[in-house]
Design an enzyme around this catalytic site. Sequence first.
Site, PDB file in Angstrom:
ATOM      1  N   ASP A  17       0.851  -1.202   0.000  1.00  0.00           N
ATOM      2  CA  ASP A  17       0.000   0.000   0.000  1.00  0.00           C
ATOM      3  C   ASP A  17       0.889   1.256   0.000  1.00  0.00           C
ATOM      4  O   ASP A  17       0.830   2.062   0.908  1.00  0.00           O
ATOM      5  CB  ASP A  17      -0.942   0.009   1.220  1.00  0.00           C
ATOM      6  CG  ASP A  17      -0.188   0.005   2.548  1.00  0.00           C
ATOM      7  OD1 ASP A  17       0.997  -0.395   2.587  1.00  0.00           O
ATOM      8  OD2 ASP A  17      -0.782   0.434   3.561  1.00  0.00           O
ATOM      9  N   ASP A  77       6.818   1.258   2.172  1.00  0.00           N
ATOM     10  CA  ASP A  77       6.554   0.266   1.117  1.00  0.00           C
ATOM     11  C   ASP A  77       7.420   0.591  -0.105  1.00  0.00           C
ATOM     12  O   ASP A  77       7.923  -0.315  -0.780  1.00  0.00           O
ATOM     13  CB  ASP A  77       5.096   0.322   0.657  1.00  0.00           C
ATOM     14  CG  ASP A  77       4.100   0.142   1.775  1.00  0.00           C
ATOM     15  OD1 ASP A  77       3.516  -0.928   1.903  1.00  0.00           O
ATOM     16  OD2 ASP A  77       3.891   1.116   2.534  1.00  0.00           O
ATOM     17  N   ASN A 128      -2.356   2.838   3.400  1.00  0.00           N
ATOM     18  CA  ASN A 128      -1.804   4.174   3.634  1.00  0.00           C
ATOM     19  C   ASN A 128      -2.583   5.245   2.881  1.00  0.00           C
ATOM     20  O   ASN A 128      -2.502   6.429   3.200  1.00  0.00           O
ATOM     21  CB  ASN A 128      -0.338   4.205   3.217  1.00  0.00           C
ATOM     22  CG  ASN A 128       0.526   3.395   4.172  1.00  0.00           C
ATOM     23  OD1 ASN A 128       0.245   3.346   5.374  1.00  0.00           O
ATOM     24  ND2 ASN A 128       1.553   2.755   3.648  1.00  0.00           N
ATOM     25  N   THR A 183       2.924  -5.967   2.872  1.00  0.00           N
ATOM     26  CA  THR A 183       3.373  -4.801   3.650  1.00  0.00           C
ATOM     27  C   THR A 183       2.248  -3.789   3.873  1.00  0.00           C
ATOM     28  O   THR A 183       2.511  -2.641   4.222  1.00  0.00           O
ATOM     29  CB  THR A 183       4.581  -4.118   2.966  1.00  0.00           C
ATOM     30  OG1 THR A 183       4.166  -3.650   1.683  1.00  0.00           O
ATOM     31  CG2 THR A 183       5.753  -5.058   2.822  1.00  0.00           C
ATOM     32  N   PHE A 197      -1.088  -0.514  12.609  1.00  0.00           N
ATOM     33  CA  PHE A 197      -2.001  -0.074  11.543  1.00  0.00           C
ATOM     34  C   PHE A 197      -2.476  -1.211  10.618  1.00  0.00           C
ATOM     35  O   PHE A 197      -3.674  -1.377  10.375  1.00  0.00           O
ATOM     36  CB  PHE A 197      -1.361   1.039  10.695  1.00  0.00           C
ATOM     37  CG  PHE A 197      -2.226   1.433   9.532  1.00  0.00           C
ATOM     38  CD1 PHE A 197      -3.332   2.244   9.718  1.00  0.00           C
ATOM     39  CD2 PHE A 197      -1.977   0.935   8.258  1.00  0.00           C
ATOM     40  CE1 PHE A 197      -4.171   2.565   8.657  1.00  0.00           C
ATOM     41  CE2 PHE A 197      -2.805   1.249   7.195  1.00  0.00           C
ATOM     42  CZ  PHE A 197      -3.902   2.068   7.394  1.00  0.00           C
ATOM     43  N   ASN A 198      -1.533  -1.999  10.054  1.00  0.00           N
ATOM     44  CA  ASN A 198      -1.931  -3.006   9.061  1.00  0.00           C
ATOM     45  C   ASN A 198      -2.863  -4.059   9.660  1.00  0.00           C
ATOM     46  O   ASN A 198      -3.805  -4.510   8.998  1.00  0.00           O
ATOM     47  CB  ASN A 198      -0.698  -3.717   8.471  1.00  0.00           C
ATOM     48  CG  ASN A 198       0.144  -2.801   7.606  1.00  0.00           C
ATOM     49  OD1 ASN A 198      -0.347  -1.810   7.080  1.00  0.00           O
ATOM     50  ND2 ASN A 198       1.420  -3.132   7.462  1.00  0.00           N
ATOM     51  N   HIS A 220       9.603   0.446   8.357  1.00  0.00           N
ATOM     52  CA  HIS A 220       9.064  -0.879   8.664  1.00  0.00           C
ATOM     53  C   HIS A 220       9.180  -1.899   7.518  1.00  0.00           C
ATOM     54  O   HIS A 220       9.734  -2.989   7.683  1.00  0.00           O
ATOM     55  CB  HIS A 220       7.562  -0.772   8.980  1.00  0.00           C
ATOM     56  CG  HIS A 220       7.171   0.325   9.888  1.00  0.00           C
ATOM     57  ND1 HIS A 220       7.239   0.217  11.252  1.00  0.00           N
ATOM     58  CD2 HIS A 220       6.683   1.575   9.651  1.00  0.00           C
ATOM     59  CE1 HIS A 220       6.803   1.331  11.821  1.00  0.00           C
ATOM     60  NE2 HIS A 220       6.462   2.172  10.859  1.00  0.00           N
ATOM     61  N   ASP A 221       8.538  -1.557   6.393  1.00  0.00           N
ATOM     62  CA  ASP A 221       8.232  -2.592   5.399  1.00  0.00           C
ATOM     63  C   ASP A 221       9.447  -3.283   4.771  1.00  0.00           C
ATOM     64  O   ASP A 221       9.392  -4.500   4.516  1.00  0.00           O
ATOM     65  CB  ASP A 221       7.337  -2.002   4.298  1.00  0.00           C
ATOM     66  CG  ASP A 221       5.961  -1.634   4.828  1.00  0.00           C
ATOM     67  OD1 ASP A 221       5.539  -2.219   5.847  1.00  0.00           O
ATOM     68  OD2 ASP A 221       5.303  -0.756   4.228  1.00  0.00           O
TER      69      ASP A 221
END
Length: 315
Positions: free
Chosen positions: A11, A16, A40, A125, A166-167, A240-241
């Site tokens: 996303d 990402d 996102n 992700t 979030f995810n 993060h991703d």
Amino acid sequence: MAGKPVIIDCDPGHDDAVALLLAVGSDAIDLRAVTTTFGNCSVEDATRNALQILTLAGATDVPVARGAAGALSGLSTLGNYVHGASGLDGPPMPAPAFDIVEEPAPAMMRRVIEKSSEPVTVVATGPITNVAQLLLDSPESKEGIREIIFMGGSTERGNHTPTAEFNTYADPEALDVVLQSGLPVRMVGLNLTHQALAAPAVVERMAAMHHTVGQTCAAWMGFFGASYNRIWEFDAPPVHDPCTVAALIDRDVIGWREAFVAVELEGKWTRGTTVVDLHGRYREQAPNAKVAITLDAERYWDLVLKSVDRLGRQS
Ligand code: BDR
Ligand code: CA
């Protein structure tokens, strides 16, 4: 040696975007498809962003398909408050030099998996809706999946809510399908990704690259970092991703623990929270995932920056 066949479901999103660059720039990964989801930003924005990022990376031969506009529940939670109105606010991006394949994301995943002569790794992700939809619609695809590795959840705190990342908050029912699929699953949660901070020294290395790819990454970190500072008071943004992709390139970059992982589907305040039983307290529950615990941050950034620099020099 040919790289591992991989599908990235994402996303994009600043982190990402870096995950896509890391994958495209690495010989260890054979990126067979990119699928997009809401998260996102809207799925339309995420899809345009994916095409722009792959255009920036010179990877216009990677097929892209649009996926879910909302969760399995029908709800659509968006993270524009972190990533900006476009989902990828900050530096200018090139116009997409190619278009999507007009088929739903789960259909493209199924086709890529069926066509592959070896099992495919699915990296997720964003909210994991497309992957769950694939498993629900085509359970036979499981045979062609080596593993699912996702960024989401945490062994500790959340970010979208005090306890939920979030995810996993955005589609807990989808994560539940994945966790109960019986497939090998690896979870890369906030407890790990908060070790992947784009500190000033890292951003300086990006900015010092004499090409647009490096400088675009540095500018993304600027936007993302400002959001993380404003909302969560971080001094540097956790990227993060790309940790998911890094784990596929270098098996020593992340340390793992097997554990039973569940996701809260009901709690009044805790919906979307991952419950990670690191100490075997639910004795009757066998481990169903490997959970990322420790990151070798220096090694991680070396991998990311190597891919970024390689793509920039090629462009
Ligand atoms: C996750 O949410 C998004 O903001 C990022 O792209 C990442 O996938 C972190 O909670
Ligand atoms: Ca993401």
